[in-house]
Write a protein that holds these residues in place. Structure first.
Motif, PDB file in Angstrom:
ATOM      1  N   ILE A  68      -1.013   2.063  -5.190  1.00  0.00           N
ATOM      2  CA  ILE A  68      -1.739   0.977  -4.523  1.00  0.00           C
ATOM      3  C   ILE A  68      -2.462   1.545  -3.301  1.00  0.00           C
ATOM      4  CG2 ILE A  68      -1.562  -1.259  -3.382  1.00  0.00           C
ATOM      5  CD1 ILE A  68      -0.892  -1.430  -6.309  1.00  0.00           C
ATOM      6  N   ARG A  69      -3.792   1.488  -3.307  1.00  0.00           N
ATOM      7  CA  ARG A  69      -4.605   2.031  -2.213  1.00  0.00           C
ATOM      8  C   ARG A  69      -5.013   0.952  -1.205  1.00  0.00           C
ATOM      9  NH1 ARG A  69      -3.239   7.174  -2.427  1.00  0.00           N
ATOM     10  NH2 ARG A  69      -3.820   8.198  -4.404  1.00  0.00           N
ATOM     11  N   ALA A  70      -5.134  -0.298  -1.674  1.00  0.00           N
ATOM     12  CA  ALA A  70      -5.569  -1.362  -0.753  1.00  0.00           C
ATOM     13  C   ALA A  70      -5.045  -2.704  -1.230  1.00  0.00           C
ATOM     14  CB  ALA A  70      -7.091  -1.399  -0.662  1.00  0.00           C
ATOM     15  N   ILE A  71      -4.738  -3.562  -0.265  1.00  0.00           N
ATOM     16  CA  ILE A  71      -4.362  -4.957  -0.515  1.00  0.00           C
ATOM     17  C   ILE A  71      -5.319  -5.802   0.314  1.00  0.00           C
ATOM     18  CG2 ILE A  71      -2.629  -6.686   0.088  1.00  0.00           C
ATOM     19  CD1 ILE A  71      -0.517  -4.709  -0.917  1.00  0.00           C
ATOM     20  N   ASN A  72      -6.014  -6.739  -0.319  1.00  0.00           N
ATOM     21  CA  ASN A  72      -7.145  -7.394   0.332  1.00  0.00           C
ATOM     22  C   ASN A  72      -6.896  -8.825   0.803  1.00  0.00           C
ATOM     23  OD1 ASN A  72      -8.710  -5.060  -0.097  1.00  0.00           O
ATOM     24  ND2 ASN A  72      -9.223  -5.745  -2.166  1.00  0.00           N
ATOM     25  N   PHE A  73      -5.717  -9.384   0.513  1.00  0.00           N
ATOM     26  CA  PHE A  73      -5.424 -10.754   0.928  1.00  0.00           C
ATOM     27  C   PHE A  73      -4.010 -10.812   1.498  1.00  0.00           C
ATOM     28  CE2 PHE A  73      -8.677 -11.078  -2.317  1.00  0.00           C
ATOM     29  CZ  PHE A  73      -9.551 -12.006  -1.783  1.00  0.00           C
ATOM     30  N   LYS A  74      -3.606 -11.993   1.917  1.00  0.00           N
ATOM     31  CA  LYS A  74      -2.238 -12.206   2.394  1.00  0.00           C
ATOM     32  C   LYS A  74      -1.694 -13.482   1.770  1.00  0.00           C
ATOM     33  CE  LYS A  74      -3.459 -14.672   6.687  1.00  0.00           C
ATOM     34  NZ  LYS A  74      -4.872 -14.869   6.331  1.00  0.00           N
ATOM     35  N   SER A  75      -0.397 -13.676   1.852  1.00  0.00           N
ATOM     36  CA  SER A  75       0.247 -14.855   1.289  1.00  0.00           C
ATOM     37  C   SER A  75      -0.361 -16.121   1.872  1.00  0.00           C
ATOM     38  CB  SER A  75       1.743 -14.811   1.590  1.00  0.00           C
ATOM     39  OG  SER A  75       2.390 -15.953   1.098  1.00  0.00           O
ATOM     40  N   GLY A  76      -0.698 -17.066   0.985  1.00  0.00           N
ATOM     41  CA  GLY A  76      -1.278 -18.327   1.430  1.00  0.00           C
ATOM     42  C   GLY A  76      -2.784 -18.389   1.355  1.00  0.00           C
ATOM     43  N   ASP A  77      -3.444 -17.240   1.111  1.00  0.00           N
ATOM     44  CA  ASP A  77      -4.909 -17.220   1.015  1.00  0.00           C
ATOM     45  C   ASP A  77      -5.374 -17.832  -0.308  1.00  0.00           C
ATOM     46  OD1 ASP A  77      -5.221 -16.037   3.449  1.00  0.00           O
ATOM     47  OD2 ASP A  77      -5.624 -14.019   2.680  1.00  0.00           O
ATOM     48  N   SER A  78      -6.496 -18.524  -0.262  1.00  0.00           N
ATOM     49  CA  SER A  78      -7.154 -18.977  -1.493  1.00  0.00           C
ATOM     50  C   SER A  78      -8.009 -17.838  -2.035  1.00  0.00           C
ATOM     51  CB  SER A  78      -8.029 -20.197  -1.215  1.00  0.00           C
ATOM     52  OG  SER A  78      -7.235 -21.291  -0.819  1.00  0.00           O
TER      53      SER A  78
ATOM     54  N   VAL B 261       0.841  -1.193   0.000  1.00  0.00           N
ATOM     55  CA  VAL B 261       0.000   0.000   0.000  1.00  0.00           C
ATOM     56  C   VAL B 261       0.881   1.251   0.000  1.00  0.00           C
ATOM     57  CG1 VAL B 261      -1.699   1.330   1.306  1.00  0.00           C
ATOM     58  CG2 VAL B 261      -1.920  -1.151   1.144  1.00  0.00           C
ATOM     59  N   GLY B 262       0.575   2.179  -0.906  1.00  0.00           N
ATOM     60  CA  GLY B 262       1.349   3.421  -1.022  1.00  0.00           C
ATOM     61  C   GLY B 262       2.365   3.403  -2.140  1.00  0.00           C
ATOM     62  N   ASP B 263       2.686   2.189  -2.671  1.00  0.00           N
ATOM     63  CA  ASP B 263       3.660   2.096  -3.761  1.00  0.00           C
ATOM     64  C   ASP B 263       3.057   2.582  -5.069  1.00  0.00           C
ATOM     65  OD1 ASP B 263       5.489   1.039  -2.060  1.00  0.00           O
ATOM     66  OD2 ASP B 263       5.448  -1.004  -2.866  1.00  0.00           O
ATOM     67  N   GLU B 264       3.896   3.220  -5.869  1.00  0.00           N
ATOM     68  CA  GLU B 264       3.481   3.575  -7.225  1.00  0.00           C
ATOM     69  C   GLU B 264       3.587   2.341  -8.113  1.00  0.00           C
ATOM     70  OE1 GLU B 264       5.320   6.907  -9.032  1.00  0.00           O
ATOM     71  OE2 GLU B 264       4.814   8.311  -7.418  1.00  0.00           O
ATOM     72  N   VAL B 265       2.700   2.249  -9.086  1.00  0.00           N
ATOM     73  CA  VAL B 265       2.716   1.112 -10.002  1.00  0.00           C
ATOM     74  C   VAL B 265       2.393   1.615 -11.397  1.00  0.00           C
ATOM     75  CG1 VAL B 265       0.278   0.546  -9.593  1.00  0.00           C
ATOM     76  CG2 VAL B 265       1.846  -1.227 -10.388  1.00  0.00           C
ATOM     77  N   HIS B 266       3.067   1.032 -12.383  1.00  0.00           N
ATOM     78  CA  HIS B 266       2.836   1.412 -13.779  1.00  0.00           C
ATOM     79  C   HIS B 266       1.973   0.359 -14.471  1.00  0.00           C
ATOM     80  CE1 HIS B 266       5.725   4.668 -13.466  1.00  0.00           C
ATOM     81  NE2 HIS B 266       6.591   3.815 -12.918  1.00  0.00           N
ATOM     82  N   GLU B 267       1.254   0.774 -15.476  1.00  0.00           N
ATOM     83  CA  GLU B 267       0.416  -0.152 -16.232  1.00  0.00           C
ATOM     84  C   GLU B 267       1.245  -1.342 -16.727  1.00  0.00           C
ATOM     85  OE1 GLU B 267      -2.564  -0.146 -20.148  1.00  0.00           O
ATOM     86  OE2 GLU B 267      -1.707   1.743 -19.391  1.00  0.00           O
ATOM     87  N   GLU B 268       0.695  -2.550 -16.550  1.00  0.00           N
ATOM     88  CA  GLU B 268       1.306  -3.827 -16.927  1.00  0.00           C
ATOM     89  C   GLU B 268       2.494  -4.215 -16.049  1.00  0.00           C
ATOM     90  OE1 GLU B 268       2.077  -4.182 -21.104  1.00  0.00           O
ATOM     91  OE2 GLU B 268      -0.045  -4.012 -21.626  1.00  0.00           O
ATOM     92  N   GLU B 269       2.708  -3.479 -14.953  1.00  0.00           N
ATOM     93  CA  GLU B 269       3.740  -3.877 -13.993  1.00  0.00           C
ATOM     94  C   GLU B 269       3.145  -4.920 -13.042  1.00  0.00           C
ATOM     95  OE1 GLU B 269       6.875  -1.794 -10.828  1.00  0.00           O
ATOM     96  OE2 GLU B 269       5.288  -0.611 -11.788  1.00  0.00           O
TER      97      GLU B 269
END
Length: 649
Positions: A628-638, A598-606
């Protein structure tokens, strides 16, 4: 039965039998779900049969044991060694892939083979999905150091209906066998994973190999196409030394041929196996009492126990199962025929690799993605690794345009390597030791994590009581299986009525509660008038009271304002604000890791996040540039199809 090979030498030796019941047969028919407690029901008797060897470990058993059975695969092999001291134990090793789906560093490969020898493996059947002999080097050295038997397996494949053509012909296989023999192999195995080796081709191929080398030749095939028993008999006529079979309850379908008919067919010939048919029958009867636990994994979608379509499309049975499963999860089963048509094109693009793990998954999932999203619009991490050369050298050149498209922006480079793949893989063992510090008790635990960092770590936490295993990894009892079968029988007789899949309305202010007595049973019933007609919204059964007493209805509560209707959401489970865009999962899978926070800049197709689907990893890219405004899961989640993995604003 006296048989001659192409040198004219008559083979009078008994055929040796390698049994696959406790490994490949249940991997092929029951999704690798057989548990150690059920194996031990027959282990001691199987030890006395007189098999040349028993394949009990490797392949998918390592992954499935930790991921789905909450069972330590190392302990499985050790326990079987204890109960079967008189027979050689075999494991299937995927070359530099070991028992995983990618190439591992040499230090991990060496440590794995050391530990496998320690738990009782006598014969290492080593194969490479591309038949690239460079991928055997580290494994061969480690096996020799442990003074174990090296069986070099050649993955059998075709580009035509029969053996021949520009790639997979008799000189190809004989040349590969000679190379592997020169590298130190103690025996050679023809590994026909799709069941496409025809009887007369088997005769010709075995004859050619016996004419060129002194090493024992073993044949491994599958019943998928229906040819396997005929193929074994023609190979035996040609002088093959060892054949793979399994006990009848686990045989046929996409498994191996049944041993019992082979033993009976060879009785009183020069190739008589010498095995006791009565003993085999008794063990089979015992297996019949165990097999119902795993009936749910059988393919019962068709009457035939063979797949004659494999004679045309040459797709291994397990690969077909994976394709069907993947399309079902993506709600696109109607695209199966399109995938079957796409698969040969994708395979040709990628240099005609044999369709065996892991290349079958690589080609299979890319074919699915090509159909669902457009050709090479979504590319799995493994396809990128494959085209770059991290799995070895394909039998034929990769299509240059596909290579360019796949490797565009690839983090390791856009020009494929030509060296041995493992030469550019950094050592991994020390990192695995650090990651499992305080949790792993020995090197076997460390390797469990090194092979499968996500599911391996989860298993270690189950093993040492740090997390409670989920109910689905617990074994079914025979009683539970019987209850399931009874329900199935009732359904077939029309005695079960499916409850409509309809959500109950919200309880309103006019709800009233009543007690209802039926014989000795007591029910609590809630009733509310809807349009002047009483509607039962819920029923719960209660224990029968000593004496029936009807509870007086309570006065209706004061009316409450109705709850506002929920707002429509632009994406499932997440409400997007104006100017925000969802990063969605294109198919169901397991979330491996986020490449951004969250907070990272991201470019299209990155790349934003990596998920695993059908045991292959794929990078999910940003549809737009932003933050990136939100991340909704964590590693290992289905995650489900269309799940919102992240939000870009």
């Amino acid at each position: 039965m006296s048989t001659k090979n192409s040198k004219g030498n008559v083979s009078e030796k008994p055929v040796l039998i390698s049994d696959t019941t406790l490994r490949d047969s249940h991997q092929s028919s029951f999704a690798t779900r057989m548990r150690i407690e059920d194996m031990l029901e027959v282990a001691k008797e199987m030890n006395r049969v007189g098999f040349y060897s028993m394949e009990v470990w490797g392949g998918a058993t390592f992954d499935v044991a930790t991921r789905f059975l909450n069972e330590d695969p190392w302990e499985r092999c050790k326990t079987l060694r204890k109960h079967m001291p008189d027979v050689k134990l075999t494991m299937l090793l995927r070359g530099q892939n070991l028992v995983g789906y990618r190439h591992y560093a040499d230090d991990v490969a060496e440590a794995f083979i050391d530990e496998a020898a320690d738990v009782g493996v006598d014969i290492f059947r080593v194969f490479d999905a591309l038949n690239d002999e460079r991928n055997f080097i580290t494994a061969f050295k480690a096996i020799k150091r442990n003074r174990r038997h090296i069986q070099a397996a050649i993955s059998y494949s075709l580009t035509e209906r029969r053996l021949g053509g520009p790639i997979y012909n008799i000189p190809y296989y004989v040349n590969k066998a000679k190379i592997l023999a020169d590298m130190g192999a103690d025996s050679i195995c023809i590994k026909d994973m799709a069941g496409i080796l025809s009887p007369y081709d088997a005769y010709d191929l075995v004859s050619a190999l016996k004419a060129e080398m002194e090493l024992p030749i073993q044949l491994h095939t599958h019943y998928t196409s229906g040819m396997a028993s005929m193929t074994l008999l023609k190979a035996i006529e040609a002088g093959v030394d060892i054949v793979d079979t399994c006990l009848a309850p686990f045989a046929l379908r996409s498994s191996q041929p049944a041993i019992e008919p082979i033993v009976a067919s060879l009785l009183n010939t020069s190739r008589d196996t010498g095995l006791d048919l009565e003993r085999l029958f008794r063990i089979g009867e015992k297996l019949e009492t165990i097999a119902p636990k795993y009936r749910q994994y059988l393919d019962t979608s068709r009457m035939a126990v063979i797949d004659t379509a494999v004679l045309m499309h040459q797709i291994p049975g397990g690969m077909t199962t994976n394709l069907v499963s993947q399309l079902k999860e993506a709600n696109a089963l109607d695209k199966l025929r399109d995938v079957f048509e796409e698969l040969p094109r994708t395979r040709k693009d990628l240099g005609y690799p044999p369709l065996v793990t892991p290349t079958s998954q690589i080609v299979g999932i890319q074919s699915v993605q090509n159909v669902l999203f457009g050709r090479y619009k979504i590319i799995s991490t493994q396809v990128k690794d494959y085209v770059y050369g991290l799995y070895g050298k394909p039998p034929a050149p990769i299509d240059p345009e596909v290579q360019r498209k796949v490797l565009a922006g690839y983090d390791k480079g856009e020009t494929p390597i030509t060296c041995r793949a493992a030469d550019i893989i950094e050592p991994e063992l020390e990192k695995a030791k650090k990651a499992t510090k305080g949790l792993a008790k020995d090197m076997k635990d460390v390797l469990t994590y090194a092979l499968y960092p996500i599911t391996g770590m989860k298993f270690l936490k189950w093993k040492y009581g740090l997390e409670e295993p989920p109910p689905e990894v617990k074994p079914l009892t025979i009683d539970e299986v019987k209850k399931q079968n009874e329900l199935v029988e009732k359904a077939l007789k029309g005695l079960l009525v499916e409850k409509p899949d309809k959500d109950a309305p919200d309880k309103g202010p006019g709800l009233r509660t009543f007690n209802v007595f039926v014989d000795e049973d007591h029910y609590k019933v809630e009733v509310e008038e809807v349009g002047g007609i009483p509607s039962v919204t819920s029923v719960s059964r209660m224990a029968p009271p000593p004496e029936p007493v009807v509870e007086k209805p309570k006065p209706a509560p004061a009316p409450k304002p109705a709850a506002p209707a929920p707002k429509a959401k632009k994406t499932p489970g997440v409400e997007l604000k104006e100017g925000e865009t969802a990063v969605q999962s294109p198919m169901p899978g397991l979330l491996i890791k986020y490449e951004k926070k969250v907070g990272d800049e991201v470019h299209e197709e990155e790349n934003v996040v990596t998920i695993e689907a059908m045991k292959m990893q794929m990078a999910i890219t940003a549809p737009v540039s932003g933050v990136i405004r939100a991340i909704n899961f964590k590693s290992g989640d289905s995650v489900e199809k269309n799940a919102v993995l992240a939000v870009i604003g």
